[in-house]
Scaffold this active site. Structure first.
Site, PDB file in Angstrom:
ATOM      1  N   HIS A 157       0.803  -1.232   0.000  1.00 38.76           N
ATOM      2  CA  HIS A 157       0.000   0.000   0.000  1.00 38.76           C
ATOM      3  C   HIS A 157       0.828   1.270   0.000  1.00 38.76           C
ATOM      4  O   HIS A 157       0.288   2.350   0.193  1.00 38.76           O
ATOM      5  CB  HIS A 157      -0.908   0.047   1.228  1.00 38.76           C
ATOM      6  CG  HIS A 157      -1.933  -1.025   1.270  1.00 38.76           C
ATOM      7  ND1 HIS A 157      -3.205  -0.854   0.775  1.00 38.76           N
ATOM      8  CD2 HIS A 157      -1.868  -2.278   1.728  1.00 38.76           C
ATOM      9  CE1 HIS A 157      -3.894  -1.975   0.946  1.00 38.76           C
ATOM     10  NE2 HIS A 157      -3.103  -2.855   1.519  1.00 38.76           N
ATOM     11  N   LYS A 200      -8.621  13.580   4.922  1.00 42.32           N
ATOM     12  CA  LYS A 200      -7.703  12.447   4.881  1.00 42.32           C
ATOM     13  C   LYS A 200      -6.675  12.662   5.976  1.00 42.32           C
ATOM     14  O   LYS A 200      -6.625  13.742   6.577  1.00 42.32           O
ATOM     15  CB  LYS A 200      -7.015  12.350   3.517  1.00 42.32           C
ATOM     16  CG  LYS A 200      -6.389  13.673   3.034  1.00 42.32           C
ATOM     17  CD  LYS A 200      -5.825  13.558   1.615  1.00 42.32           C
ATOM     18  CE  LYS A 200      -6.865  13.632   0.532  1.00 42.32           C
ATOM     19  NZ  LYS A 200      -6.920  12.485  -0.350  1.00 42.32           N
ATOM     20  N   ARG A 201      -5.859  11.622   6.246  1.00 44.19           N
ATOM     21  CA  ARG A 201      -4.800  11.816   7.212  1.00 44.19           C
ATOM     22  C   ARG A 201      -3.896  12.977   6.783  1.00 44.19           C
ATOM     23  O   ARG A 201      -3.746  13.253   5.594  1.00 44.19           O
ATOM     24  CB  ARG A 201      -3.979  10.522   7.352  1.00 44.19           C
ATOM     25  CG  ARG A 201      -4.682   9.475   8.170  1.00 44.19           C
ATOM     26  CD  ARG A 201      -4.921   9.916   9.588  1.00 44.19           C
ATOM     27  NE  ARG A 201      -3.701   9.948  10.344  1.00 44.19           N
ATOM     28  CZ  ARG A 201      -3.314   9.002  11.182  1.00 44.19           C
ATOM     29  NH1 ARG A 201      -4.085   7.944  11.408  1.00 44.19           N
ATOM     30  NH2 ARG A 201      -2.177   9.100  11.843  1.00 44.19           N
ATOM     31  N   LYS A 233       0.431  14.517   1.042  1.00 48.21           N
ATOM     32  CA  LYS A 233      -0.960  14.780   0.676  1.00 48.21           C
ATOM     33  C   LYS A 233      -1.220  16.272   0.466  1.00 48.21           C
ATOM     34  O   LYS A 233      -2.240  16.662  -0.065  1.00 48.21           O
ATOM     35  CB  LYS A 233      -1.900  14.206   1.735  1.00 48.21           C
ATOM     36  CG  LYS A 233      -1.886  12.666   1.780  1.00 48.21           C
ATOM     37  CD  LYS A 233      -2.806  12.126   2.858  1.00 48.21           C
ATOM     38  CE  LYS A 233      -2.655  10.636   3.111  1.00 48.21           C
ATOM     39  NZ  LYS A 233      -3.332   9.807   2.091  1.00 48.21           N
ATOM     40  N   THR A 265      -8.720   6.346  -1.796  1.00 47.29           N
ATOM     41  CA  THR A 265     -10.048   5.755  -1.964  1.00 47.29           C
ATOM     42  C   THR A 265     -11.121   6.802  -1.710  1.00 47.29           C
ATOM     43  O   THR A 265     -12.235   6.680  -2.207  1.00 47.29           O
ATOM     44  CB  THR A 265     -10.244   4.559  -0.999  1.00 47.29           C
ATOM     45  OG1 THR A 265      -9.763   4.929   0.286  1.00 47.29           O
ATOM     46  CG2 THR A 265      -9.501   3.338  -1.492  1.00 47.29           C
ATOM     47  N   LYS A 293     -14.998   7.752  -3.437  1.00 49.61           N
ATOM     48  CA  LYS A 293     -16.238   8.044  -2.698  1.00 49.61           C
ATOM     49  C   LYS A 293     -16.829   9.372  -3.159  1.00 49.61           C
ATOM     50  O   LYS A 293     -18.042   9.514  -3.337  1.00 49.61           O
ATOM     51  CB  LYS A 293     -15.960   8.093  -1.183  1.00 49.61           C
ATOM     52  CG  LYS A 293     -15.515   6.751  -0.619  1.00 49.61           C
ATOM     53  CD  LYS A 293     -14.858   6.868   0.757  1.00 49.61           C
ATOM     54  CE  LYS A 293     -14.095   5.585   1.058  1.00 49.61           C
ATOM     55  NZ  LYS A 293     -13.148   5.724   2.185  1.00 49.61           N
TER      56      LYS A 293
HETATM   57  C1  26Q Z   1       3.804   0.430  10.109  1.00 52.53           C
HETATM   58  C2  26Q Z   1       4.718   0.036  11.070  1.00 52.53           C
HETATM   59  C3  26Q Z   1       4.565   0.418  12.389  1.00 52.53           C
HETATM   60  C4  26Q Z   1       3.460   1.182  12.743  1.00 52.53           C
HETATM   61  C5  26Q Z   1       2.542   1.565  11.780  1.00 52.53           C
HETATM   62  C6  26Q Z   1       2.719   1.195  10.458  1.00 52.53           C
HETATM   63  C7  26Q Z   1       1.718   1.596   9.439  1.00 52.53           C
HETATM   64  C8  26Q Z   1       0.363   1.630   9.752  1.00 52.53           C
HETATM   65  C9  26Q Z   1      -0.568   2.003   8.802  1.00 52.53           C
HETATM   66  C10 26Q Z   1       2.104   1.918   8.153  1.00 52.53           C
HETATM   67  C11 26Q Z   1       1.162   2.286   7.212  1.00 52.53           C
HETATM   68  C12 26Q Z   1      -0.188   2.328   7.515  1.00 52.53           C
HETATM   69  C13 26Q Z   1      -1.241   2.712   6.560  1.00 52.53           C
HETATM   70  C14 26Q Z   1      -1.061   2.948   5.274  1.00 52.53           C
HETATM   71  C15 26Q Z   1      -2.177   3.370   4.405  1.00 52.53           C
HETATM   72  O1  26Q Z   1      -3.263   3.644   4.872  1.00 52.53           O
HETATM   73  N1  26Q Z   1      -1.942   3.422   3.095  1.00 52.53           N
HETATM   74  C16 26Q Z   1      -2.980   3.802   2.164  1.00 52.53           C
HETATM   75  O2  26Q Z   1      -3.621   2.630   1.704  1.00 52.53           O
HETATM   76  C17 26Q Z   1      -4.758   2.944   0.931  1.00 52.53           C
HETATM   77  C18 26Q Z   1      -5.465   1.654   0.597  1.00 52.53           C
HETATM   78  O3  26Q Z   1      -4.727   0.924  -0.329  1.00 52.53           O
HETATM   79  C19 26Q Z   1      -4.359   3.731  -0.301  1.00 52.53           C
HETATM   80  O4  26Q Z   1      -5.537   4.104  -0.971  1.00 52.53           O
HETATM   81  C20 26Q Z   1      -3.563   4.962   0.079  1.00 52.53           C
HETATM   82  O5  26Q Z   1      -3.080   5.606  -1.076  1.00 52.53           O
HETATM   83  C21 26Q Z   1      -2.416   4.575   1.000  1.00 52.53           C
HETATM   84  O6  26Q Z   1      -1.752   5.737   1.467  1.00 52.53           O
END
Ligand code: 26Q
Length: 790
Positions: free
Chosen positions: A337, A523-524, A529, A631, A635
């Site tokens: 991702h 979004k975050r 972004k 995503t 929406k």
């Molecule tokens: C990793 C290691 C330790 C702690 C946290 C993490 C961690 C947690 C969550 C790393 C990444 C995430 C989340 C990533 C994320 O939300 N990515 C998004 O995924 C969506 C679904 O595929 C995409 O639409 C977005 O573009 C992408 O940013």
């Protein structure tokens, strides 16, 4: 079928009658418990059906599932929203109001977690046997408060407040080993001595799809102490505290991997518990696992499922390495991702060695064997890129690719970047593994439930078959020139805007003009972004209004919403800046007629459900190449907002579907960004030299005017200046401003605008997660469809 009105009234009265206080909360919990019992029974029937069929099952393992509220979704998917509304109305309640009682369970950060939730909905709706495995965090994502413009966080313990949509299954608990040491026998057998065991208790949540299909399971694991004797020297109190901690909270960082021990414990806890449970379901010879089970890992977070499966097959079932490896690499598949380097998971080797010695041992062997198969003639850099174990670290993405039979990116551009750049070396070795699966969203939650008014209008035009086959929304294209219809469409948007205004009014903002253009970025918060670019542009407009009495554009309301990771100081400064600019704009007697800035505090799924249907402009402005998919963009288009965005992530496919004339596209291309990055020759100072307006903006920023004092913006200033603007904010700002101008001009012709918005809705069907899930099933999982006979 769900209960008739009479039956439901009966049941509701009975439960509600037993409540101490007869208020909204009591009405909510009475109705929710009736629905829960109903779906729980179907879940049990479904489970029996699957078992008896002996057909292949999918397990989707994810550290995050961002579900959102369940009552409306369950009722709506059951086709029971109306009847529940009626029953409640007769009892003096409104379903809309009692819904507000439900805590939005924030068991995810953002896109990745919400995607998992959309996938669960689609699996059930398509009648596919797919189940989620996750952690039952006591505290989901923190609540965001804004104090003096700054983000403050406080923990939420959703479990204590929330009505139990999940059911504890003590009898299905398993135990997960941590620490201890390995004893290796001559015959290759391995024992794990002095391990500390943690009990994993499953809480099963029914996942109800639309189309009256089967009811699948989302299993949430809770960590608890178990009854085994503790190794000598381990303190019981400490053990109990450390155990509870494992499922205590979700990590709030969604882009930066901190390498924290607790996160690693969570990951192994989830992988081990889930794999053991899969084996406990059983019903087939171990060697036939790949014919009976597919396991999808959501990013690398559950990548330890690979060595854990090896462990179970070898240590538990006595298989040889080769036999176990052949099974593992036909069972597990991996979705990537992100392409942000800092988000690629890497763990210190010593940490794994200590915490999960057998897992580390197996990873070492995976790495050794993989390195032994590599062709000669690789250079240093290539060997690094192909190393699972590299310079004292374990690289989870390499492990995930080597141990999976399929690897996918989440939008076409993203997958191409993985193949050509990020994972080029791995792709050269395993070209057959890589494939694209463009993300999707469930049109049930994001259109049918969030926007019943638009749903009705669509159904009046083309009938309701599109609800089952969302690609049929394309039939709407035939009506794109029907003026009367477009006026009704416009009226729906107006209604949703007014509903949003009411909701925001309740939160204290009384000044939103329903005639203004609703421009939304939710979004975050992240550098890439570029919320910063958005707010800088607002300030540019403010400057122009102040300096040029002839510049009086169509009124606009800019909505922002999103959380920053608590330790992401840059992102928090951007939040502060939005508040500072909001304060200036909203209180300027002239500018406020044309500009208004709103920050939605504590943005979550429930807020998204109100914001998106009201949006006219969808801000999707990431630096090209950085947003894997997005995503939210899907929406918004499905609800008739026009995208103002870069050629990035799934925007590319959105623009392809609707034609670039029906969007406002701007900015550097991914190729240009990547070339600048490779050459290192982007100089933001050159932009400043050329553009007086941007120069002025930066001067104001440095003078502290955009942040109530310079100190609050130091990281922003540093990023744009000394750090050479890594996300190309200044470089794209002008092109962004021009896209806004095109947008405002287009808005002036309302009929044409509505036609464009209609085209967006008409081509949004391919972004239903039903399409995505069907593709995964066809190309990766090979699942058969089920019908539940009731
Ligand atoms: C990793 C290691 C330790 C702690 C946290 C993490 C961690 C947690 C969550 C790393 C990444 C995430 C989340 C990533 C994320 O939300 N990515 C998004 O995924 C969506 C679904 O595929 C995409 O639409 C977005 O573009 C992408 O940013």
């Amino acid at each position: 079928m769900f209960y008739s009105k009479e039956e439901l009234t009966e049941r509701f009265k009975e439960r509600f009658g037993q409540m101490e206080k007869r208020d909204n909360a009591a009405a909510y919990s009475s109705m929710a418990s009736i629905v829960q019992e109903f779906v729980e029974e179907r879940r049990n029937m479904t489970h029996a059906l699957y078992k008896e069929s002996n057909e292949k099952q999918l397990y989707y393992i994810s550290l995050e599932f961002l579900l959102g509220r369940m009552l409306r979704s369950n009722l709506s998917n059951l086709g029971a929203y109306e009847v529940a509304s009626d029953v409640l109305r007769d009892a003096g309640f409104s379903l809309e109001e009692i819904e507000e009682q439900e805590v939005d369970p924030g068991l995810g950060n953002g896109g990745l977690g919400r995607l998992a939730a959309c996938f669960m909905d689609s699996l059930a709706s398509l009648g596919l046997p797919g189940h989620g495995y996750a952690i039952r965090y006591r505290g989901g994502l923190f609540t965001q408060h804004i104090e003096d413009g700054f983000q403050k966080e406080s923990p939420v313990h959703w479990i204590t407040k929330h009505d139990q949509w999940d059911v504890r299954h003590e009898e299905l608990a398993v135990e997960v080993p941590f620490y201890g040491k390995l004893i290796k026998h001559e015959d290759g057998a391995v024992e794990h001595e002095d391990a500390i065991w943690v009990k994993a208790v499953p809480y099963d949540m029914p996942i109800v799809g639309g189309n009256s299909g089967p009811v699948n399971t989302l299993r949430l694991w809770q960590a608890e102490p178990c009854g085994r004797p503790l190794p000598v020297g381990v303190d019981k109190g400490q053990y109990e505290a450390a155990t509870a901690e494992i499922s205590d909270r979700l990590y709030p960082d969604d882009s930066y991997d901190e390498g924290k021990l607790l996160r690693l414990k969570q990951q192994y806890f989830l992988c081990s518990a889930s794999l053991q449970a899969i084996f406990n379901e059983g019903g087939f010879p171990v060697k036939e696992l790949p014919e009976h089970v597919a396991i999808q890992i959501n990013d690398t977070h559950p990548a330890m499922a690979i060595p854990e499966l090896m462990r179970i097959l070898m240590d538990g079932h006595g298989l040889t390495w080769d036999a176990a490896w052949a099974i593992t690499t036909r069972t597990i598949s991996y979705t990537n991702h992100t392409i942000l380097e800092e988000a690629m998971e890497k763990w210190d080797q010593w940490l794994l060695k200590e915490l999960v010695p057998r897992i580390y041992d197996i990873i070492e062997e995976i790495d050794r064997r993989f390195k032994a198969t590599l062709p000669g003639g690789l250079n240093e850099k290539e060997r690094h890129k192909l190393a699972v174990l590299d310079e004292k670290q374990v690289k989870m993405a390499v492990l995930a690719v080597v141990g999976s039979y399929k690897v996918n990116g989440v939008a076409s551009l993203h997958t191409e970047i993985l193949k050509k750049r990020e994972m080029k070396e791995l792709y050269a070795i395993f070209p057959e593994k890589f494939h694209n699966k463009t993300n999707g969203i469930t049109h049930r939650r994001w259109l049918i439930q969030a926007n019943p008014e638009l749903t009705e209008l669509i159904t009046e035009s083309i009938g309701d078959q599109w609800k089952r086959e969302p690609e049929r929304l394309a039939e709407l294209a035939h009506y794109g020139a029907d003026t009367a219809l477009l006026r009704d469409f416009q009226a729906v948007k107006r209604l949703k805007k007014n509903q949003l205004i009411q909701a925001v009014k309740a939160a204290g903002d009384n000044a939103i003009d329903p005639d203004s253009i609703f421009d939304i970025q939710i979004k975050r918060f992240h550098g890439y972004k570029r919320q910063l670019m958005n707010i800088l542009h607002v300030r540019m407009l403010h400057d122009r209004i102040r300096n040029d009495a002839t510049f009086r554009p169509h009124p606009r309301t800019f909505f922002f919403g999103g959380k920053a990771a608590p330790s992401y100081h840059f992102a928090k400064q951007v939040i502060k800046m939005i508040h500072a600019v909001a304060q200036q704009v909203n209180s300027d007697p002239v500018a406020r007629k044309y500009l208004h800035v709103v920050f939605i505090e504590d943005y979550n799924v429930s807020h998204a459900e109100k914001l998106i249907p009201a949006a006219e402009v969808s801000e999707q402005i990431s630096t090209a190449s950085k947003e894997a998919s997005g995503t939210g963009n899907m929406k918004f288009m499905m609800n008739g907002a026009l995208t103002l965005g870069t050629v990035d992530g799934a925007n590319v496919e959105i623009f392809e579907a609707i034609g670039e004339d029906n969007a406002f596209v701007f900015g550097l291309s991914a190729e240009q960004v990547m070339r600048f990055e490779a050459e290192g020759d982007y100089r933001p100072a050159e932009v400043l030299e050329e553009d007086a307006q941007i120069r002025q903006l930066i001067a104001e920023l440095e003078a502290g005017e955009l942040s109530d004092g310079a100190a609050n913006a130091e990281l922003v200033i540093r990023q744009l200046g000394a750090e050479e603007d890594p996300f190309f904010v200044l470089r794209d700002l002008n092109s962004y401003a021009l896209a806004h101008e095109r947008m405002v001009e287009a808005y002036g012709d309302q009929l044409a605008w509505q036609g464009m918005a209609w085209t967006n809705v008409a081509h949004s069907g391919i972004f239903s997660s039903d399409r995505t899930i069907q593709q995964y099933s066809d190309d990766v999982w090979d699942l058969g469809r089920f019908r539940l006979k009731v």
